[in-house]
Structure formats: C-alpha cells, structure tokens
Design a protein around this motif. Structure first.
Motif, PDB file in Angstrom:
ATOM      1  N   ILE A 115       0.862  -1.172   0.000  1.00  0.00           N
ATOM      2  CA  ILE A 115       0.000   0.000   0.000  1.00  0.00           C
ATOM      3  C   ILE A 115       0.902   1.227   0.000  1.00  0.00           C
ATOM      4  O   ILE A 115       1.826   1.321   0.800  1.00  0.00           O
ATOM      5  CB  ILE A 115      -0.927  -0.019   1.234  1.00  0.00           C
ATOM      6  N   ASP A 116       0.634   2.178  -0.902  1.00  0.00           N
ATOM      7  CA  ASP A 116       1.485   3.361  -1.010  1.00  0.00           C
ATOM      8  C   ASP A 116       1.456   4.200   0.263  1.00  0.00           C
ATOM      9  O   ASP A 116       2.484   4.687   0.717  1.00  0.00           O
ATOM     10  CB  ASP A 116       1.075   4.225  -2.205  1.00  0.00           C
ATOM     11  N   GLY A 117       0.283   4.410   0.829  1.00  0.00           N
ATOM     12  CA  GLY A 117       0.195   5.211   2.039  1.00  0.00           C
ATOM     13  C   GLY A 117      -1.080   4.929   2.800  1.00  0.00           C
ATOM     14  O   GLY A 117      -2.104   4.598   2.208  1.00  0.00           O
ATOM     15  N   ILE A 118      -0.988   5.038   4.109  1.00  0.00           N
ATOM     16  CA  ILE A 118      -2.155   4.868   4.972  1.00  0.00           C
ATOM     17  C   ILE A 118      -2.239   6.099   5.854  1.00  0.00           C
ATOM     18  O   ILE A 118      -1.260   6.470   6.504  1.00  0.00           O
ATOM     19  CB  ILE A 118      -2.041   3.610   5.846  1.00  0.00           C
ATOM     20  N   ILE A 155      -6.796   4.411   2.742  1.00  0.00           N
ATOM     21  CA  ILE A 155      -5.807   3.625   2.024  1.00  0.00           C
ATOM     22  C   ILE A 155      -5.503   4.384   0.733  1.00  0.00           C
ATOM     23  O   ILE A 155      -6.364   4.517  -0.135  1.00  0.00           O
ATOM     24  CB  ILE A 155      -6.340   2.211   1.717  1.00  0.00           C
ATOM     25  N   CYS A 156      -4.291   4.900   0.625  1.00  0.00           N
ATOM     26  CA  CYS A 156      -3.937   5.798  -0.476  1.00  0.00           C
ATOM     27  C   CYS A 156      -3.106   5.109  -1.550  1.00  0.00           C
ATOM     28  O   CYS A 156      -2.082   4.491  -1.256  1.00  0.00           O
ATOM     29  CB  CYS A 156      -3.155   6.994   0.063  1.00  0.00           C
ATOM     30  N   GLU A 157      -3.561   5.239  -2.766  1.00  0.00           N
ATOM     31  CA  GLU A 157      -2.792   4.818  -3.938  1.00  0.00           C
ATOM     32  C   GLU A 157      -2.265   6.085  -4.586  1.00  0.00           C
ATOM     33  O   GLU A 157      -3.030   7.012  -4.855  1.00  0.00           O
ATOM     34  CB  GLU A 157      -3.677   4.041  -4.909  1.00  0.00           C
ATOM     35  N   VAL A 158      -0.962   6.150  -4.800  1.00  0.00           N
ATOM     36  CA  VAL A 158      -0.328   7.345  -5.345  1.00  0.00           C
ATOM     37  C   VAL A 158       0.081   7.081  -6.793  1.00  0.00           C
ATOM     38  O   VAL A 158       0.776   6.105  -7.076  1.00  0.00           O
ATOM     39  CB  VAL A 158       0.916   7.744  -4.514  1.00  0.00           C
ATOM     40  N   LYS A 159      -0.378   7.934  -7.690  1.00  0.00           N
ATOM     41  CA  LYS A 159      -0.039   7.819  -9.109  1.00  0.00           C
ATOM     42  C   LYS A 159       0.274   9.203  -9.659  1.00  0.00           C
ATOM     43  O   LYS A 159      -0.295  10.196  -9.207  1.00  0.00           O
ATOM     44  CB  LYS A 159      -1.200   7.239  -9.923  1.00  0.00           C
ATOM     45  N   GLN A 160       1.138   9.247 -10.646  1.00  0.00           N
ATOM     46  CA  GLN A 160       1.414  10.533 -11.287  1.00  0.00           C
ATOM     47  C   GLN A 160       0.177  10.997 -12.047  1.00  0.00           C
ATOM     48  O   GLN A 160      -0.230  12.147 -11.953  1.00  0.00           O
ATOM     49  CB  GLN A 160       2.607  10.419 -12.240  1.00  0.00           C
ATOM     50  N   ILE A 161      -0.447  10.082 -12.805  1.00  0.00           N
ATOM     51  CA  ILE A 161      -1.629  10.415 -13.596  1.00  0.00           C
ATOM     52  C   ILE A 161      -2.815   9.592 -13.105  1.00  0.00           C
ATOM     53  O   ILE A 161      -2.701   8.378 -12.937  1.00  0.00           O
ATOM     54  CB  ILE A 161      -1.381  10.124 -15.091  1.00  0.00           C
ATOM     55  N   LEU A 162      -3.936  10.239 -12.870  1.00  0.00           N
ATOM     56  CA  LEU A 162      -5.155   9.551 -12.456  1.00  0.00           C
ATOM     57  C   LEU A 162      -5.607   8.620 -13.571  1.00  0.00           C
ATOM     58  O   LEU A 162      -5.787   9.042 -14.712  1.00  0.00           O
ATOM     59  CB  LEU A 162      -6.251  10.576 -12.144  1.00  0.00           C
ATOM     60  N   ASN A 163      -5.781   7.336 -13.250  1.00  0.00           N
ATOM     61  CA  ASN A 163      -6.216   6.368 -14.255  1.00  0.00           C
ATOM     62  C   ASN A 163      -7.022   5.248 -13.596  1.00  0.00           C
ATOM     63  O   ASN A 163      -7.136   5.183 -12.374  1.00  0.00           O
ATOM     64  CB  ASN A 163      -5.010   5.810 -15.028  1.00  0.00           C
ATOM     65  N   TYR A 164      -7.575   4.365 -14.433  1.00  0.00           N
ATOM     66  CA  TYR A 164      -8.393   3.270 -13.908  1.00  0.00           C
ATOM     67  C   TYR A 164      -7.579   2.306 -13.051  1.00  0.00           C
ATOM     68  O   TYR A 164      -8.097   1.732 -12.093  1.00  0.00           O
ATOM     69  CB  TYR A 164      -9.076   2.509 -15.048  1.00  0.00           C
ATOM     70  N   LYS A 165      -6.321   2.113 -13.386  1.00  0.00           N
ATOM     71  CA  LYS A 165      -5.473   1.222 -12.596  1.00  0.00           C
ATOM     72  C   LYS A 165      -5.382   1.727 -11.156  1.00  0.00           C
ATOM     73  O   LYS A 165      -5.463   0.938 -10.209  1.00  0.00           O
ATOM     74  CB  LYS A 165      -4.081   1.127 -13.212  1.00  0.00           C
TER      75      LYS A 165
END
Length: 137
Positions: free
Chosen positions: A52-55, A64-74
C-alpha cells in the motif's frame, strides 16, 4: 513507488486536503499516523506482495492511499482492492476508505472521475504544488 510518486506523496503529507481534517504531517508521530503497510501473508507466494502506497489514519477513518502521477483506472482498481484487503486483514473498528493521490489529470481521467463520484466513500485528491526539486528527482 516511483521517484515522482514519492514526491507526490511527500507533497500530500505537507499539504493534506481539507476533507481529511488534519494539518501538515511530517512524520508518523504527528497527530495522525501516515505509514506504509505490507500484507505479504495474505497474497499467495506466486502472486507477489501487495504494498500500500500510504495509509492515513485520523480519528474518524483510515484512508488507504494509492499514489499515481496520472489519475487512471489502474489507480482506482488498486485503491479499491487494497482497501478491501486491508479491511479483511486488519479488521479495524474505524471505517476504511480508498483514496487516490495524483498529480496529473488527462482526458482519459474523466471516466475515472465519474467512477469515483459514483462511489460515496472513495476520494481522489489532486496534488498541485510539488516543489520542482522533488518532482525532478
């Protein structure tokens, strides 16, 4: 997490969104707990490990945080999946909610935003101010 995603996460910690109801968080010892968590024993060995990227834990909820450069379906799928795994594995008393932290929005992101808006307890947060030296490292 990539170097750019690390920069996005650090910027999120310095200037968290108002809806979290917290001030800047610089370490795990501040008013909320922001950590990373591994759930290796939950995933079969052939599938690898979930990280998990961040909690972010506040007095009201665990995000529960998912960190991505670009917002996408993944990123949406990962946030939802990791949240379900966390709920099942940890069984916390507080609500556990998915959150996507991102720095860029493209035309393809529109569908993701619509999907997030349909889910009441999913949050997406655009981090706009990433210091140049962090974003380029």
């Amino acid at each position: 997490m990539s170097v750019k995603e690390e920069a996005i996460w650090r910027a999120f910690q310095v200037d968290p969104p108002d809806w979290l109801g917290i001030g800047p968080v610089f370490s795990e010892y501040d008013e909320v707990t922001i950590t990373r968590d591994n759930l290796p024993d939950h995933i079969p060995p052939t599938r690898g490990m979930v990280q998990i990227d961040g909690i972010v834990e506040t007095d009201r909820a665990i995000w529960i945080c998912e960190v991505k450069q670009i917002l996408n379906y993944k990123s949406l799928g990962q946030a939802l999946s990791y949240t379900a795994l966390y709920r099942e594995k940890k069984q916390p008393a507080k609500p556990v909610r998915p959150c996507i932290v991102f720095a860029e929005f493209t035309g393809k992101s529109v569908g993701v935003v619509e999907a997030v808006e349909e889910q009441e307890d999913v949050a997406a947060h655009l981090v706009e101010d990433i210091p140049d030296k962090l974003a380029q490292s």
